[in-house]
Scaffold this active site. Structure first.
Site, PDB file in Angstrom:
ATOM      1  N   LYS A  15       0.828  -1.211   0.000  1.00 29.93           N
ATOM      2  CA  LYS A  15       0.000   0.000   0.000  1.00 29.93           C
ATOM      3  C   LYS A  15       0.867   1.269   0.000  1.00 29.93           C
ATOM      4  O   LYS A  15       2.084   1.193   0.218  1.00 29.93           O
ATOM      5  CB  LYS A  15      -0.922  -0.044   1.227  1.00 29.93           C
ATOM      6  CG  LYS A  15      -1.877  -1.255   1.232  1.00 29.93           C
ATOM      7  CD  LYS A  15      -2.846  -1.186   2.395  1.00 29.93           C
ATOM      8  CE  LYS A  15      -3.751  -2.408   2.408  1.00 29.93           C
ATOM      9  NZ  LYS A  15      -4.816  -2.312   3.426  1.00 29.93           N
ATOM     10  N   TYR A  55     -12.863  -3.210  -2.862  1.00 27.21           N
ATOM     11  CA  TYR A  55     -13.371  -3.016  -1.502  1.00 27.21           C
ATOM     12  C   TYR A  55     -14.910  -2.985  -1.475  1.00 27.21           C
ATOM     13  O   TYR A  55     -15.493  -2.381  -0.563  1.00 27.21           O
ATOM     14  CB  TYR A  55     -12.791  -1.736  -0.904  1.00 27.21           C
ATOM     15  CG  TYR A  55     -11.325  -1.863  -0.500  1.00 27.21           C
ATOM     16  CD1 TYR A  55     -10.872  -2.949   0.258  1.00 27.21           C
ATOM     17  CD2 TYR A  55     -10.386  -0.908  -0.867  1.00 27.21           C
ATOM     18  CE1 TYR A  55      -9.534  -3.083   0.631  1.00 27.21           C
ATOM     19  CE2 TYR A  55      -9.042  -1.030  -0.495  1.00 27.21           C
ATOM     20  CZ  TYR A  55      -8.630  -2.122   0.252  1.00 27.21           C
ATOM     21  OH  TYR A  55      -7.311  -2.244   0.626  1.00 27.21           O
ATOM     22  N   ASN A 118      -1.943  -0.306   7.068  1.00 24.55           N
ATOM     23  CA  ASN A 118      -1.418  -1.586   7.562  1.00 24.55           C
ATOM     24  C   ASN A 118      -0.498  -2.257   6.530  1.00 24.55           C
ATOM     25  O   ASN A 118      -0.393  -3.469   6.460  1.00 24.55           O
ATOM     26  CB  ASN A 118      -2.566  -2.514   7.997  1.00 24.55           C
ATOM     27  CG  ASN A 118      -3.530  -2.808   6.873  1.00 24.55           C
ATOM     28  OD1 ASN A 118      -3.359  -2.329   5.749  1.00 24.55           O
ATOM     29  ND2 ASN A 118      -4.541  -3.608   7.144  1.00 24.55           N
ATOM     30  N   HIS A 121      -1.937  -5.550   1.593  1.00 23.98           N
ATOM     31  CA  HIS A 121      -3.174  -6.320   1.457  1.00 23.98           C
ATOM     32  C   HIS A 121      -2.775  -7.707   0.969  1.00 23.98           C
ATOM     33  O   HIS A 121      -1.893  -7.831   0.123  1.00 23.98           O
ATOM     34  CB  HIS A 121      -4.114  -5.677   0.427  1.00 23.98           C
ATOM     35  CG  HIS A 121      -5.216  -6.586   0.011  1.00 23.98           C
ATOM     36  ND1 HIS A 121      -6.360  -6.745   0.757  1.00 23.98           N
ATOM     37  CD2 HIS A 121      -5.316  -7.453  -1.033  1.00 23.98           C
ATOM     38  CE1 HIS A 121      -7.133  -7.658   0.170  1.00 23.98           C
ATOM     39  NE2 HIS A 121      -6.530  -8.092  -0.919  1.00 23.98           N
ATOM     40  N   GLU A 132      -8.950 -11.809  -7.307  1.00 21.67           N
ATOM     41  CA  GLU A 132      -8.093 -10.620  -7.173  1.00 21.67           C
ATOM     42  C   GLU A 132      -6.937 -10.633  -8.169  1.00 21.67           C
ATOM     43  O   GLU A 132      -6.584  -9.598  -8.731  1.00 21.67           O
ATOM     44  CB  GLU A 132      -7.581 -10.492  -5.739  1.00 21.67           C
ATOM     45  CG  GLU A 132      -8.697 -10.150  -4.770  1.00 21.67           C
ATOM     46  CD  GLU A 132      -8.258  -9.918  -3.337  1.00 21.67           C
ATOM     47  OE1 GLU A 132      -9.055  -9.375  -2.564  1.00 21.67           O
ATOM     48  OE2 GLU A 132      -7.125 -10.298  -2.969  1.00 21.67           O
TER      49      GLU A 132
END
Ligand code: CMP
Length: 160
Positions: A15, A55, A118, A121, A132
């Protein structure tokens, strides 16, 4: 039939916080040292359309808008990793969503202290991983090649 799926694939997104905090090499190194094979990798600025799809299950959550803003604040680097039980192995290395709850030794446990920022992913199941990988990578962006450490990463009975 082979006992193990040596080609199980999973998606990892490093990220914007991983990029901004100079952690890309550290993260990639952890997956490489584990023995996972990198079969796809690219840097992209995520579009609204892709993020809405990725998402979709969080669309009604209070953090959805800030999550999208964060995910578009800088490019991300995405990888497809391959190996026996790659989905499970990668989730273990990454740790649970909150960096505050992740065990030391995991990527989030060692490098994150937030719920949202965080670091990475990782696909949460084999079926999600299939969706994905397809969502973010064209077939031509995934590579099938011989890895020279293969016979030492896996035992003989796992390689058949
Ligand atoms: P990820 O594994 O990409 O899946 C959904 C993301 O939403 C998650 O990592 C976090 O970045 C974010 N997220 C999940 N729960 C929260 C929360 N309670 N507050 C803020 N962000 C969250």
């Amino acid at each position: 039939m082979a006992k193990f799926d040596l080609k199980e694939k999973t998606l990892v997104i490093m990220k914007p916080d991983a990029l901004q905090r100079n952690l890309l090499g550290e993260i990639i190194g952890r997956f490489e040292r584990k023995g996972l094979k990198i079969v796809g990798m690219k840097m992209v600025k995520l579009s609204d359309v892709l993020l809405d799809k990725h998402y979709a299950h969080h669309k009604d959550k209070p953090f959805f808008v800030t999550l999208k803003r964060f995910m578009q604040s800088a490019p991300v680097v995405m990888m497809v990793l391959e190996g026996i039980e790659a989905v499970k192995v990668v989730r273990l290395i990454v740790g649970p969503t909150s960096g505050r709850e992740a065990d030391a030794g995991s990527i989030r446990g060692d490098l994150a202290i937030s719920f949202q920022t965080n670091i990475v992913h990782a696909s949460d199941s084999i079926s999600t991983a299939k969706q994905e990988v397809k969502r973010f990578f064209k077939p031509s962006e995934i590579f099938d090649y011989k890895k020279m450490d293969f016979e030492f990463v896996y035992g003989e009975e796992e390689r058949v």
